[in-house]
Scaffold this motif. Structure first.
Motif: not given
Length: 290
Positions: A154-157, A179-181, A187-190
């Motif tokens: 997410p940080a790379d977005l 995200v690929s990782r 906490n990623w929900t996408g």
């Protein structure tokens, strides 16, 4: 900035926002406006380590009606320009070529647009979306957009996933962020997976008329090739497939102009860009005259 090549303008960094150690957004104000169309790139110039001028192209993220040039840039270790660029702060000077270039643009023959990108490849698509949102004539066309935006984490977005979601609140834009990782972001929900892994699911769900749909890919060459293969198999016409591949060359990653979409067999062996970070699109560009 003294001694710039004759086709370049002095510009000032008005603002900078760092997203990670290697990703930042720069806002530039040239000494006079540089006209561009959404999807085009500008070329920056800074002194190199040996005293020569180093030039690299970067896709413009801002829309033409905005007062500054906004660039989303990745710093590349060993690069000739980005380490110097990342040494600049607000108020510092650099050079910008006086005219933009590039043929990557919204397909005027289609009303539906599926756009896939990775990390800094979001730039030309956000330029197109911002322009469409601000242009009453564009809104009257009723164009529809599906944007798939991917990164490792997410940080790379950067801040641009949030901007996409803002556009997606309207009826004309659908946004998918992946995200690929995902294991590095509990906490990623996408979505999870590469852009090309999730593209067909979301395109098929929209049930768009394929004869009215154009496909676009911008980012690393592997993703670009995979996305165009998927879109061909989905039934999109080669004439309406568009790409901007970011090829690393001379230690930099810059927007390239790749050949028009073609069957995979015709693309084999295309692994590197010509000197300067540019991949040619339809025809070689003449050398810059300074």
């Amino acid at each position: 900035m003294d001694g710039l090549p004759s086709s370049y303008l002095a510009a000032t960094v008005t603002r900078r926002e760092d997203h990670t150690d290697d990703l930042a957004t720069f806002w530039l104000r040239p000494e006079r406006p540089v006209a561009f169309e959404p999807g085009q790139y500008v070329t920056l110039v800074l002194p190199g380590a040996s005293g020569q001028w180093v030039k690299r192209p970067y896709s413009v993220l801002s829309a033409p009606h905005e007062g500054e040039i906004e660039l989303f840039v990745e710093r590349v270790d060993g690069g000739e320009l980005t380490p110097s660029l990342f040494g600049l702060a607000a108020g510092d000077a650099l050079g910008v070529r006086g005219r933009a270039a590039g043929a990557f643009a919204r397909d005027g023959a289609c009303t539906h647009h599926v756009m896939a990108c990775t990390v800094t490849g979001i730039a030309p698509f956000l330029s197109m979306l911002r322009h469409a949102a601000a242009d009453p004539a564009s809104g009257a066309r009723g164009d529809r957009f599906l944007i798939l935006y991917g990164a490792s984490t997410p940080a790379d977005l950067g801040p641009y996933a949030a901007e996409l979601q803002t556009f997606a609140r309207g009826e004309h834009v659908s946004a998918v962020v992946t995200v690929s990782r995902p294991w590095e972001a509990p906490n990623w929900t996408g979505e999870a997976g590469r852009v090309e892994d999730v593209l067909r699911k979301h395109l098929d769900a929209l049930e768009w008329p394929l004869e009215e749909t154009a496909g676009y890919a911008c980012g690393n060459p592997g993703m670009v090739s995979a996305v165009h293969g998927l879109l061909r198999r989905a039934g999109l016409d080669d004439a309406h497939l568009h790409e901007e591949a970011y090829f690393p060359d001379a230690g930099e990653t810059a927007p390239g102009e790749a050949p028009p979409a073609a069957p995979p067999a015709r693309r084999q062996g295309v692994t590197a860009a010509p000197p300067g970070g540019i991949v040619l699109k339809t025809a070689p560009r003449p050398p810059e005259r300074d």
